[in-house]
Design an enzyme around this catalytic site. Structure first.
Site, PDB file in Angstrom:
ATOM      1  N   ARG A  18      66.424 -53.724 102.576  1.00 43.94           N
ATOM      2  CA  ARG A  18      65.810 -53.431 101.281  1.00 43.94           C
ATOM      3  C   ARG A  18      64.386 -53.975 101.166  1.00 43.94           C
ATOM      4  O   ARG A  18      63.506 -53.341 100.591  1.00 43.94           O
ATOM      5  CB  ARG A  18      66.710 -54.021 100.178  1.00 43.94           C
ATOM      6  CG  ARG A  18      66.550 -53.338  98.865  1.00 43.94           C
ATOM      7  CD  ARG A  18      67.096 -51.924  98.929  1.00 43.94           C
ATOM      8  NE  ARG A  18      66.779 -51.197  97.729  1.00 43.94           N
ATOM      9  CZ  ARG A  18      67.203 -49.965  97.466  1.00 43.94           C
ATOM     10  NH1 ARG A  18      67.966 -49.320  98.336  1.00 43.94           N
ATOM     11  NH2 ARG A  18      66.868 -49.360  96.363  1.00 43.94           N
ATOM     12  N   ASN A  42      62.400 -33.750  83.897  1.00 42.63           N
ATOM     13  CA  ASN A  42      61.391 -34.541  83.168  1.00 42.63           C
ATOM     14  C   ASN A  42      60.023 -34.392  83.829  1.00 42.63           C
ATOM     15  O   ASN A  42      59.009 -34.281  83.136  1.00 42.63           O
ATOM     16  CB  ASN A  42      61.799 -36.017  83.104  1.00 42.63           C
ATOM     17  CG  ASN A  42      62.792 -36.281  81.993  1.00 42.63           C
ATOM     18  OD1 ASN A  42      62.427 -36.288  80.825  1.00 42.63           O
ATOM     19  ND2 ASN A  42      64.064 -36.458  82.354  1.00 42.63           N
ATOM     20  N   ASP A  50      66.250 -52.097  81.324  1.00 41.96           N
ATOM     21  CA  ASP A  50      66.059 -51.427  80.025  1.00 41.96           C
ATOM     22  C   ASP A  50      65.652 -52.408  78.910  1.00 41.96           C
ATOM     23  O   ASP A  50      66.033 -52.230  77.755  1.00 41.96           O
ATOM     24  CB  ASP A  50      67.346 -50.681  79.586  1.00 41.96           C
ATOM     25  CG  ASP A  50      67.859 -49.714  80.644  1.00 41.96           C
ATOM     26  OD1 ASP A  50      67.033 -49.088  81.317  1.00 41.96           O
ATOM     27  OD2 ASP A  50      69.080 -49.590  80.785  1.00 41.96           O
ATOM     28  N   HIS A  80      64.919 -43.552  79.243  1.00 38.56           N
ATOM     29  CA  HIS A  80      66.343 -43.919  79.258  1.00 38.56           C
ATOM     30  C   HIS A  80      67.073 -43.012  78.260  1.00 38.56           C
ATOM     31  O   HIS A  80      66.617 -42.850  77.123  1.00 38.56           O
ATOM     32  CB  HIS A  80      66.516 -45.388  78.874  1.00 38.56           C
ATOM     33  CG  HIS A  80      67.942 -45.828  78.960  1.00 38.56           C
ATOM     34  ND1 HIS A  80      68.565 -46.056  80.175  1.00 38.56           N
ATOM     35  CD2 HIS A  80      68.883 -46.027  78.010  1.00 38.56           C
ATOM     36  CE1 HIS A  80      69.830 -46.389  79.952  1.00 38.56           C
ATOM     37  NE2 HIS A  80      70.043 -46.386  78.654  1.00 38.56           N
ATOM     38  N   GLU A 104      66.792 -31.882  76.190  1.00 36.56           N
ATOM     39  CA  GLU A 104      66.002 -30.840  75.501  1.00 36.56           C
ATOM     40  C   GLU A 104      65.331 -31.370  74.239  1.00 36.56           C
ATOM     41  O   GLU A 104      64.160 -31.108  73.984  1.00 36.56           O
ATOM     42  CB  GLU A 104      66.914 -29.673  75.102  1.00 36.56           C
ATOM     43  CG  GLU A 104      67.187 -28.733  76.245  1.00 36.56           C
ATOM     44  CD  GLU A 104      68.165 -27.630  75.868  1.00 36.56           C
ATOM     45  OE1 GLU A 104      68.475 -26.837  76.744  1.00 36.56           O
ATOM     46  OE2 GLU A 104      68.639 -27.593  74.702  1.00 36.56           O
ATOM     47  N   GLU A 122      64.188 -36.249  75.547  1.00 38.78           N
ATOM     48  CA  GLU A 122      63.476 -36.692  76.762  1.00 38.78           C
ATOM     49  C   GLU A 122      62.244 -35.852  77.078  1.00 38.78           C
ATOM     50  O   GLU A 122      61.165 -36.391  77.338  1.00 38.78           O
ATOM     51  CB  GLU A 122      64.422 -36.664  77.973  1.00 38.78           C
ATOM     52  CG  GLU A 122      65.537 -37.666  77.881  1.00 38.78           C
ATOM     53  CD  GLU A 122      66.401 -37.693  79.138  1.00 38.78           C
ATOM     54  OE1 GLU A 122      65.893 -37.451  80.237  1.00 38.78           O
ATOM     55  OE2 GLU A 122      67.611 -37.956  79.006  1.00 38.78           O
TER      56      GLU A 122
HETATM   57  C1  GRF Z   1      67.544 -38.006  82.778  1.00 42.46           C
HETATM   58  O1  GRF Z   1      68.660 -37.856  81.928  1.00 42.46           O
HETATM   59  C2  GRF Z   1      67.048 -39.404  82.635  1.00 42.46           C
HETATM   60  O2  GRF Z   1      67.092 -39.920  81.357  1.00 42.46           O
HETATM   61  C3  GRF Z   1      67.993 -40.118  83.525  1.00 42.46           C
HETATM   62  O3  GRF Z   1      68.154 -39.244  84.637  1.00 42.46           O
HETATM   63  C4  GRF Z   1      67.936 -37.925  84.227  1.00 42.46           C
HETATM   64  C5  GRF Z   1      66.854 -37.329  85.077  1.00 42.46           C
HETATM   65  O4  GRF Z   1      66.831 -35.966  85.025  1.00 42.46           O
HETATM   66  N1  GRF Z   1      67.566 -41.431  83.841  1.00 42.46           N
HETATM   67  P1  GRF Z   1      65.690 -35.150  85.763  1.00 42.46           P
HETATM   68  O5  GRF Z   1      65.689 -35.517  87.251  1.00 42.46           O
HETATM   69  O6  GRF Z   1      64.365 -35.440  85.107  1.00 42.46           O
HETATM   70  O7  GRF Z   1      66.090 -33.711  85.587  1.00 42.46           O
END
Ligand code: GRF
Length: 208
Positions: free
Chosen positions: A66, A14, A151, A110, A178, A181
């Site tokens: 934490r 992403n 969420d 998400h 693909e 996201e």
């Molecule tokens: C994605 O599927 C996102 O929706 C989820 O974790 C994944 C992250 O993938 N929360 P990347 O690290 O961006 O490849």
């Protein structure tokens, strides 16, 4: 120019989609100031460095508890003075103090059509396992602002993706990334960077 921090934990596809969209001007008026990972082995950090973007790791493992980690994470983030924090596969619970400070300035991707398959227990492949075990025919992804719930924040963009017979969680995850996201996350950033997104009564309005 909208200054962005991208928070990551893993592969960073992403993040890559955002970098590519900035390069190809699908996202305008925005730049990535820093990429922050909680995991020093995250490939996302390499992707950032390859593009000359500052990449740092703040791991909870390096702190006594934490609270110490949360305080330090927020301090570090603050030091970059960003306008938007993008959670792109960031597997850390966002501290309350950060959510309060960055109200409507944190967005998350998400991998389902919220409110389906969201909340505690639904993250990463777990979402797709849930989708497949229920025989769901259509799923997708959601970009939303982050609030104090899991969420539950105002939804910015969603995109549907077909579930196909014989899908495994991994195959479905790939299709959702693909087809949804990697498209809606850059799109949401572009809309925010160009002043098109407003929030009223927990609903997002997108200007034409
Ligand atoms: C994605 O599927 C996102 O929706 C989820 O974790 C994944 C992250 O993938 N929360 P990347 O690290 O961006 O490849």
């Amino acid at each position: 120019m909208l200054k962005i921090a991208v928070c990551v934990s893993g592969g960073g596809t992403n993040l890559q989609a955002i970098i590519d969209a900035i390069d190809s001007k699908k996202i305008t008026n925005a730049e990535i100031s820093v990429v922050i990972s909680n995991n020093k082995n995250a490939y996302a950090l390499e992707r950032a460095k390859k593009h000359g973007i500052e990449a740092i790791c703040i791991s909870p493992k390096d702190f006594e508890n934490r609270d110490e980690f949360n305080r330090s994470f927020l301090e570090k983030l603050d030091s970059y003075h960003v306008d938007l924090v993008v959670l792109a596969g960031f597997l850390v619970v966002i501290p309350k103090a950060m959510i309060e400070k960055y109200q409507n300035k944190i967005i998350n991707i998400h991998p389902s059509l919220i409110p389906s398959f969201c909340g505690k227990g639904y993250y990463g492949l777990k979402v797709h396992e849930g989708v497949l075990s229920r025989g769901v025919k259509v799923t997708g992804a959601t970009v939303h602002f982050v609030d104090e719930g899991t969420d539950t924040g105002p939804i910015i963009l969603q995109k549907a993706v077909e579930v196909q017979e014989g899908d495994t969680p991994e195959v479905l995850q790939r299709r959702v990334m693909e087809q949804a996201e990697w498209q809606i996350m850059p799109k949401a950033i572009d809309l925010i960077a160009n002043g098109k997104v407003s929030v009223c009564d927990r609903c997002v309005h997108i200007a034409e």
